[in-house]
Structure formats: C-alpha cells, structure tokens
Design a protein around this motif. Sequence first.
Motif, PDB file in Angstrom:
ATOM      1  N   LYS A   2       0.868  -1.182   0.000  1.00 29.44           N
ATOM      2  CA  LYS A   2       0.000   0.000   0.000  1.00 29.44           C
ATOM      3  C   LYS A   2       0.899   1.224   0.000  1.00 29.44           C
ATOM      4  CE  LYS A   2      -3.613   2.464   2.199  1.00 29.44           C
ATOM      5  NZ  LYS A   2      -4.638   2.664   3.084  1.00 29.44           N
ATOM      6  N   ILE A   3       0.732   2.065  -1.006  1.00 28.91           N
ATOM      7  CA  ILE A   3       1.516   3.291  -1.129  1.00 28.91           C
ATOM      8  C   ILE A   3       0.556   4.464  -1.042  1.00 28.91           C
ATOM      9  CG2 ILE A   3       3.042   4.646  -2.598  1.00 28.91           C
ATOM     10  CD1 ILE A   3       3.869   1.928  -3.905  1.00 28.91           C
ATOM     11  N   THR A   4       0.796   5.329  -0.068  1.00 32.85           N
ATOM     12  CA  THR A   4      -0.035   6.507   0.116  1.00 32.85           C
ATOM     13  C   THR A   4       0.807   7.750  -0.101  1.00 32.85           C
ATOM     14  OG1 THR A   4      -1.347   5.333   1.771  1.00 32.85           O
ATOM     15  CG2 THR A   4      -1.565   7.724   1.722  1.00 32.85           C
ATOM     16  N   GLY A  16       1.328  11.054  -8.991  1.00 29.30           N
ATOM     17  CA  GLY A  16       1.194   9.884  -8.131  1.00 29.30           C
ATOM     18  C   GLY A  16       1.399   8.559  -8.821  1.00 29.30           C
ATOM     19  N   LYS A  20       4.341   5.892  -7.799  1.00 24.45           N
ATOM     20  CA  LYS A  20       4.021   4.544  -7.321  1.00 24.45           C
ATOM     21  C   LYS A  20       4.695   3.483  -8.187  1.00 24.45           C
ATOM     22  CE  LYS A  20      -0.262   5.760  -5.018  1.00 24.45           C
ATOM     23  NZ  LYS A  20      -1.713   5.608  -4.929  1.00 24.45           N
ATOM     24  N   LYS A  21       4.693   3.675  -9.511  1.00 26.92           N
ATOM     25  CA  LYS A  21       5.379   2.725 -10.399  1.00 26.92           C
ATOM     26  C   LYS A  21       6.871   2.683 -10.106  1.00 26.92           C
ATOM     27  CE  LYS A  21       2.247   2.958 -14.330  1.00 26.92           C
ATOM     28  NZ  LYS A  21       2.055   3.422 -15.718  1.00 26.92           N
TER      29      LYS A  21
END
Length: 138
Positions: A2-4, A16, A20-21
């Motif tokens: 989980k990336i916030t 974003g 995230k990638k």
Amino acid sequence: MKITLRNLQKYVPVHGGKIKKLILKLLRGEGKKESGWINICFVDNQQIKKFNAQFLKVESSTDVLAFNLSDKKEKNIILADIVISAQAALKQAGNFKTTPDYELSLYVVHGILHILGFNDHTPLAIKLMRKKENQYVD
C-alpha cells in the motif's frame, strides 16, 4: 504494497501514478516483496525543517527524511514514512539543470533506499547510493 502519497505543498506537481510505479520498480529490483505500506508526504522547506528538528534534533531543512517503522524480525514487510521537500527539489533542479519532477523521483528513490538499509555516511556508501539512484530514476 500500500503506497499513500500526500501532497501538502504547491511548488511542484506530484504525479502519483509515476511515483508509485517507480517505488514498485525499485522494490522488485532490490528483491523485496511488496508487502506492507509506504507513506510519502510532499511538503515545503518550512514543514520539513519542523520534522527534522522534532525527530532528528537538527535545526535546518533537508530534502528527504525517511523513517523505517518495520519490525526487524519481519524482513519481508516494509513499514515506512518518508517526508520530501518539494521546495528543495525545485531549487536543486535549477542547480543541476534537471527538472523538479526528476528531483522528486530522485528523492523518492533516495528515501526508499534508506528504508531498505542503504546509507550515505561514507564516500563508498554515497557512491553506492548514487549508483542505485541512477539505476532507478530514468
């Protein structure tokens, strides 16, 4: 994993999906399982200076603060908070003739590498960090 991402600044747009990638690419490249969570907060120099003073007792701004909250016994689970100064990225982009987006990506990779156990305390460690940063930031 989980990336916030939280963007609390107005200096540099935060992409974003791209970030995230990049994080997932780095984790796979370093052989880490994608289990746990990573919170990244993009702030200005004033905010990161407050964090630096509160948590590290350093009375100045910086570019990246990385807090590894993982349990040392659980090697395959990453729990991390990272704070990044977008204002620092904007300044460094001008200094190094890059883009603010490139600098933000570099700071994200730098923070994740710290979470994974890399440091920049000696010339040899700095050289390894730079090599890894260049490997992941396109």
